[in-house]
Design a protein around this motif. Structure first.
Motif, PDB file in Angstrom:
ATOM      1  N   ALA A  34     -12.696 -54.666   4.516  1.00 58.01           N
ATOM      2  CA  ALA A  34     -12.007 -54.057   5.661  1.00 58.01           C
ATOM      3  C   ALA A  34     -11.484 -55.143   6.602  1.00 58.01           C
ATOM      4  CB  ALA A  34     -12.958 -53.126   6.407  1.00 58.01           C
ATOM      5  N   ARG A  35     -12.293 -56.130   6.844  1.00 59.74           N
ATOM      6  CA  ARG A  35     -11.885 -57.229   7.721  1.00 59.74           C
ATOM      7  C   ARG A  35     -10.682 -57.976   7.147  1.00 59.74           C
ATOM      8  NH1 ARG A  35     -15.430 -62.358   9.533  1.00 59.74           N
ATOM      9  NH2 ARG A  35     -14.155 -62.926  11.312  1.00 59.74           N
ATOM     10  N   PHE A  36     -10.704 -58.190   5.834  1.00 61.94           N
ATOM     11  CA  PHE A  36      -9.573 -58.839   5.175  1.00 61.94           C
ATOM     12  C   PHE A  36      -8.292 -58.033   5.390  1.00 61.94           C
ATOM     13  CE2 PHE A  36      -6.855 -58.859   1.369  1.00 61.94           C
ATOM     14  CZ  PHE A  36      -6.398 -60.164   1.416  1.00 61.94           C
ATOM     15  N   TYR A  37      -8.344 -56.727   5.131  1.00 62.67           N
ATOM     16  CA  TYR A  37      -7.157 -55.891   5.295  1.00 62.67           C
ATOM     17  C   TYR A  37      -6.711 -55.825   6.752  1.00 62.67           C
ATOM     18  CZ  TYR A  37      -7.201 -54.292   0.480  1.00 62.67           C
ATOM     19  OH  TYR A  37      -7.129 -54.244  -0.879  1.00 62.67           O
ATOM     20  N   GLU A  44      -4.499 -49.213   7.921  1.00 60.75           N
ATOM     21  CA  GLU A  44      -4.993 -47.973   7.319  1.00 60.75           C
ATOM     22  C   GLU A  44      -6.064 -48.252   6.272  1.00 60.75           C
ATOM     23  OE1 GLU A  44      -1.768 -45.502   5.978  1.00 60.75           O
ATOM     24  OE2 GLU A  44      -0.745 -45.674   7.903  1.00 60.75           O
ATOM     25  N   LYS A  45      -5.807 -49.230   5.411  1.00 62.01           N
ATOM     26  CA  LYS A  45      -6.816 -49.586   4.406  1.00 62.01           C
ATOM     27  C   LYS A  45      -8.049 -50.170   5.085  1.00 62.01           C
ATOM     28  CE  LYS A  45      -5.306 -50.356  -0.239  1.00 62.01           C
ATOM     29  NZ  LYS A  45      -4.979 -51.290  -1.295  1.00 62.01           N
ATOM     30  N   ALA A  46      -7.835 -50.970   6.113  1.00 62.94           N
ATOM     31  CA  ALA A  46      -8.967 -51.540   6.844  1.00 62.94           C
ATOM     32  C   ALA A  46      -9.814 -50.423   7.438  1.00 62.94           C
ATOM     33  CB  ALA A  46      -8.473 -52.475   7.940  1.00 62.94           C
ATOM     34  N   TYR A  47      -9.166 -49.423   7.999  1.00 62.18           N
ATOM     35  CA  TYR A  47      -9.887 -48.293   8.580  1.00 62.18           C
ATOM     36  C   TYR A  47     -10.690 -47.556   7.510  1.00 62.18           C
ATOM     37  CZ  TYR A  47     -10.829 -43.994  11.131  1.00 62.18           C
ATOM     38  OH  TYR A  47     -11.449 -42.925  11.723  1.00 62.18           O
ATOM     39  N   ASP A  48     -10.060 -47.319   6.354  1.00 61.11           N
ATOM     40  CA  ASP A  48     -10.743 -46.594   5.276  1.00 61.11           C
ATOM     41  C   ASP A  48     -11.983 -47.349   4.793  1.00 61.11           C
ATOM     42  OD1 ASP A  48      -8.826 -44.605   5.424  1.00 61.11           O
ATOM     43  OD2 ASP A  48      -7.644 -45.391   3.738  1.00 61.11           O
ATOM     44  N   PHE A  49     -11.852 -48.653   4.565  1.00 57.57           N
ATOM     45  CA  PHE A  49     -12.993 -49.439   4.097  1.00 57.57           C
ATOM     46  C   PHE A  49     -14.077 -49.547   5.172  1.00 57.57           C
ATOM     47  CE2 PHE A  49     -10.220 -50.980   0.671  1.00 57.57           C
ATOM     48  CZ  PHE A  49     -11.119 -50.925  -0.394  1.00 57.57           C
ATOM     49  N   ALA A  50     -13.661 -49.719   6.421  1.00 61.64           N
ATOM     50  CA  ALA A  50     -14.643 -49.819   7.506  1.00 61.64           C
ATOM     51  C   ALA A  50     -15.382 -48.491   7.694  1.00 61.64           C
ATOM     52  CB  ALA A  50     -13.957 -50.236   8.801  1.00 61.64           C
ATOM     53  N   ASP A  57     -23.924 -47.536   6.307  1.00 63.55           N
ATOM     54  CA  ASP A  57     -24.914 -48.203   7.160  1.00 63.55           C
ATOM     55  C   ASP A  57     -24.400 -48.188   8.602  1.00 63.55           C
ATOM     56  OD1 ASP A  57     -26.808 -49.809   8.362  1.00 63.55           O
ATOM     57  OD2 ASP A  57     -26.273 -51.628   7.270  1.00 63.55           O
ATOM     58  N   SER A  58     -24.968 -47.311   9.408  1.00 65.69           N
ATOM     59  CA  SER A  58     -24.482 -47.172  10.783  1.00 65.69           C
ATOM     60  C   SER A  58     -24.905 -48.348  11.674  1.00 65.69           C
ATOM     61  CB  SER A  58     -24.982 -45.866  11.394  1.00 65.69           C
ATOM     62  OG  SER A  58     -26.393 -45.840  11.421  1.00 65.69           O
ATOM     63  N   TYR A  59     -25.733 -49.257  11.167  1.00 68.34           N
ATOM     64  CA  TYR A  59     -26.119 -50.462  11.915  1.00 68.34           C
ATOM     65  C   TYR A  59     -25.217 -51.648  11.595  1.00 68.34           C
ATOM     66  CZ  TYR A  59     -30.293 -47.913  13.199  1.00 68.34           C
ATOM     67  OH  TYR A  59     -31.150 -46.983  13.709  1.00 68.34           O
ATOM     68  N   ASN A  60     -24.238 -51.441  10.752  1.00 69.85           N
ATOM     69  CA  ASN A  60     -23.324 -52.503  10.354  1.00 69.85           C
ATOM     70  C   ASN A  60     -22.307 -52.712  11.492  1.00 69.85           C
ATOM     71  OD1 ASN A  60     -21.310 -54.079   9.189  1.00 69.85           O
ATOM     72  ND2 ASN A  60     -21.512 -53.116   7.192  1.00 69.85           N
ATOM     73  N   LYS A  61     -22.535 -53.734  12.304  1.00 69.01           N
ATOM     74  CA  LYS A  61     -21.681 -53.979  13.469  1.00 69.01           C
ATOM     75  C   LYS A  61     -20.273 -54.410  13.076  1.00 69.01           C
ATOM     76  CE  LYS A  61     -25.235 -55.049  16.825  1.00 69.01           C
ATOM     77  NZ  LYS A  61     -25.724 -55.992  17.824  1.00 69.01           N
ATOM     78  N   MET A  62     -20.170 -55.155  11.990  1.00 70.98           N
ATOM     79  CA  MET A  62     -18.843 -55.585  11.556  1.00 70.98           C
ATOM     80  C   MET A  62     -18.005 -54.369  11.180  1.00 70.98           C
ATOM     81  SD  MET A  62     -17.404 -58.077   8.490  1.00 70.98           S
ATOM     82  CE  MET A  62     -18.985 -58.659   8.120  1.00 70.98           C
ATOM     83  N   THR A  65     -16.909 -52.562  14.343  1.00 66.92           N
ATOM     84  CA  THR A  65     -15.865 -53.299  15.054  1.00 66.92           C
ATOM     85  C   THR A  65     -14.517 -53.160  14.361  1.00 66.92           C
ATOM     86  OG1 THR A  65     -17.487 -54.900  15.856  1.00 66.92           O
ATOM     87  CG2 THR A  65     -15.176 -55.570  15.919  1.00 66.92           C
ATOM     88  N   VAL A  66     -14.490 -53.342  13.059  1.00 66.31           N
ATOM     89  CA  VAL A  66     -13.237 -53.218  12.311  1.00 66.31           C
ATOM     90  C   VAL A  66     -12.733 -51.784  12.365  1.00 66.31           C
ATOM     91  CG1 VAL A  66     -12.146 -53.448  10.051  1.00 66.31           C
ATOM     92  CG2 VAL A  66     -13.745 -55.184  10.822  1.00 66.31           C
ATOM     93  N   LEU A  67     -13.635 -50.820  12.325  1.00 67.15           N
ATOM     94  CA  LEU A  67     -13.270 -49.412  12.404  1.00 67.15           C
ATOM     95  C   LEU A  67     -12.570 -49.115  13.726  1.00 67.15           C
ATOM     96  CD1 LEU A  67     -13.635 -46.595  10.983  1.00 67.15           C
ATOM     97  CD2 LEU A  67     -15.703 -46.350  12.356  1.00 67.15           C
ATOM     98  N   SER A  68     -13.159 -49.539  14.824  1.00 67.39           N
ATOM     99  CA  SER A  68     -12.558 -49.255  16.130  1.00 67.39           C
ATOM    100  C   SER A  68     -11.274 -50.056  16.348  1.00 67.39           C
ATOM    101  CB  SER A  68     -13.555 -49.520  17.253  1.00 67.39           C
ATOM    102  OG  SER A  68     -13.996 -50.847  17.231  1.00 67.39           O
TER     103      SER A  68
END
Length: 150
Positions: A34-37, A44-50, A57-62, A65-68
């Motif tokens: 997601a970070r790469f995209y 859009e792809k970054a959002y989907d992967f994030a 894993d809801s504790y995955n901060k990366m 961050t990428v999602l938001s």
């Protein structure tokens, strides 16, 4: 001397275990993708992967961050696309020899919608500066058009 060697070896083993965890954890694999995209501008792809990573894993901060950030970037991209679409419509209206009051109202509404939507955009420190700049230019064009016509 022996305690320093043990400490260094322990630190290396710890780092290897942490690295192994990140490499084998599917949530973090999706986060890295997601970070790469996100960095290549495919929000859009970054959002989907994030989203997929964050759901795992809801504790995955990366992932969070990428999602938001992807969501924010997609709002900017949508604003710019909508502005271009509205300018195409305005060009079609302005190419007529005469335009009616309804055409003027349409142009006025398009300008007001775009100026109102620009106020809703909230950039963050990680939002692509080019997107922010393009959105500001788009808003300035609509402001100028609105001031000239109304």
């Amino acid at each position: 001397m022996l305690s320093k060697v043990v400490l260094v070896i322990s630190a290396i083993i710890f780092l290897l275990l942490v690295g192994f965890y990140f490499i084998t954890n599917s949530s973090y694999q999706d986060s890295f993708e997601a970070r790469f995209y996100y960095f290549i501008g495919n929000y859009e792809k970054a959002y989907d992967f994030a989203k997929k990573a964050y759901d795992k894993d809801s504790y995955n901060k990366m992932a969070f961050t990428v999602l938001s950030q992807s969501k924010t970037a997609m709002e900017y991209v949508d604003y710019i696309k909508t502005g271009n679409k509205y300018f195409d419509k305005i060009d079609k209206i302005s190419s007529k020899k005469e335009y009616s009051d309804a055409d003027k109202v349409r142009i006025k509404l398009m300008c007001e919608i775009m100026m109102g939507n620009y106020k809703k955009l909230v950039p963050t420190k990680l939002t692509d500066k080019e997107l922010i700049s393009d959105a500001k230019k788009m808003n300035d064009k609509f402001k100028q058009l609105y001031e000239e016509l109304f």
